[in-house]
Design a protein around this motif. Structure first.
Motif, PDB file in Angstrom:
ATOM      1  N   ASP A  42      23.371 -50.956  50.585  1.00 44.05           N
ATOM      2  CA  ASP A  42      23.144 -51.739  49.361  1.00 44.05           C
ATOM      3  C   ASP A  42      23.428 -50.934  48.104  1.00 44.05           C
ATOM      4  OD1 ASP A  42      22.371 -53.923  50.841  1.00 44.05           O
ATOM      5  OD2 ASP A  42      20.221 -53.583  50.565  1.00 44.05           O
ATOM      6  N   ASN A  58      20.676 -50.062  41.042  1.00 42.65           N
ATOM      7  CA  ASN A  58      21.725 -50.619  41.887  1.00 42.65           C
ATOM      8  C   ASN A  58      23.040 -49.962  41.476  1.00 42.65           C
ATOM      9  OD1 ASN A  58      23.598 -52.095  43.281  1.00 42.65           O
ATOM     10  ND2 ASN A  58      23.080 -54.062  42.361  1.00 42.65           N
ATOM     11  N   HIS A  60      25.881 -50.342  43.210  1.00 39.61           N
ATOM     12  CA  HIS A  60      26.988 -51.060  43.840  1.00 39.61           C
ATOM     13  C   HIS A  60      27.986 -51.463  42.761  1.00 39.61           C
ATOM     14  CE1 HIS A  60      29.185 -53.735  46.440  1.00 39.61           C
ATOM     15  NE2 HIS A  60      28.488 -53.252  47.454  1.00 39.61           N
ATOM     16  N   TRP A  62      30.053 -53.971  42.463  1.00 39.44           N
ATOM     17  CA  TRP A  62      30.227 -55.382  42.083  1.00 39.44           C
ATOM     18  C   TRP A  62      29.088 -56.291  42.529  1.00 39.44           C
ATOM     19  CZ3 TRP A  62      33.395 -53.159  45.850  1.00 39.44           C
ATOM     20  CH2 TRP A  62      33.208 -53.625  47.133  1.00 39.44           C
ATOM     21  N   GLN A  63      28.235 -55.866  43.435  1.00 42.42           N
ATOM     22  CA  GLN A  63      27.208 -56.747  43.973  1.00 42.42           C
ATOM     23  C   GLN A  63      25.902 -56.631  43.197  1.00 42.42           C
ATOM     24  OE1 GLN A  63      26.717 -56.467  48.208  1.00 42.42           O
ATOM     25  NE2 GLN A  63      24.656 -57.237  48.135  1.00 42.42           N
ATOM     26  N   SER A  64      25.488 -57.724  42.582  1.00 40.83           N
ATOM     27  CA  SER A  64      24.190 -57.793  41.928  1.00 40.83           C
ATOM     28  C   SER A  64      23.182 -58.305  42.951  1.00 40.83           C
ATOM     29  CB  SER A  64      24.258 -58.742  40.733  1.00 40.83           C
ATOM     30  OG  SER A  64      23.032 -58.765  40.061  1.00 40.83           O
ATOM     31  N   LEU A  65      22.027 -57.689  42.997  1.00 43.43           N
ATOM     32  CA  LEU A  65      21.022 -58.042  43.996  1.00 43.43           C
ATOM     33  C   LEU A  65      19.875 -58.782  43.316  1.00 43.43           C
ATOM     34  CD1 LEU A  65      21.050 -54.621  45.819  1.00 43.43           C
ATOM     35  CD2 LEU A  65      22.135 -56.735  46.582  1.00 43.43           C
ATOM     36  N   TYR A  68      15.409 -58.577  45.090  1.00 45.25           N
ATOM     37  CA  TYR A  68      15.418 -57.445  46.023  1.00 45.25           C
ATOM     38  C   TYR A  68      13.983 -56.973  46.213  1.00 45.25           C
ATOM     39  CZ  TYR A  68      17.579 -53.427  48.319  1.00 45.25           C
ATOM     40  OH  TYR A  68      17.997 -52.505  49.236  1.00 45.25           O
ATOM     41  N   ASP A  85      21.948 -55.905  33.772  1.00 51.03           N
ATOM     42  CA  ASP A  85      22.687 -57.154  33.957  1.00 51.03           C
ATOM     43  C   ASP A  85      22.612 -58.077  32.738  1.00 51.03           C
ATOM     44  OD1 ASP A  85      23.676 -56.573  36.453  1.00 51.03           O
ATOM     45  OD2 ASP A  85      22.036 -57.548  37.526  1.00 51.03           O
TER      46      ASP A  85
END
Length: 92
Positions: A42, A58, A60, A62-65, A68, A85
Motif C-alpha cells: 500500500d 501514503n 503511493h 497514484w492510489q489514494s486510500l 484506511y 489530498d
C-alpha cells in the motif's frame, strides 16, 4: 512557486502547512516516532509523533486510500489536521 501553470505553489503551501503544524504541536522537538505500521504494497507508513498526533503517510504515486483502518494505542476520535489530498491548497 510563483508560476501558477506549474504545481510548485502546492508544494510551497504544503511546506508552510507542515511548519505551522510543527509550531502548534512541536512535532520536530518530540521524542522519536513510534512506527505502528509499514505496509509495503500500500506504500503506507503510520506513526505517532508530537503531542497526541497520529501520522498516516501514503507514499503511493497514484492510489489514494479512503477509510484506511489502522490500530491506535489511545482510543478516541481523531481529527484530520492536514490532508495532502486537499485540491484547493495542495493540488490533491
Amino acid at each position: 512557486a510563483n508560476d501558477k501553470n506549474l504545481r510548485y505553489h502546492h508544494l510551497l503551501n504544503w511546506d508552510r502547512a507542515l511548519m505551522l503544524l510543527d509550531r502548534e504541536h512541536h512535532c520536530l522537538a518530540s521524542p522519536p516516532a513510534y512506527i505502528s505500521l509499514k505496509h509495503e504494497l500500500d506504500k503506507v507508513i503510520v506513526f505517532e509523533r508530537g503531542h497526541g498526533l497520529l501520522w498516516l503517510v501514503n507514499l503511493h504515486p497514484w492510489q489514494s486510500l479512503v477509510d484506511y483502518r489502522v490500530g491506535v494505542d489511545t482510543p478516541g476520535t481523531y481529527l484530520i489536521l492536514l490532508n495532502s489530498d486537499d485540491p484547493q491548497w495542495f493540488g490533491g
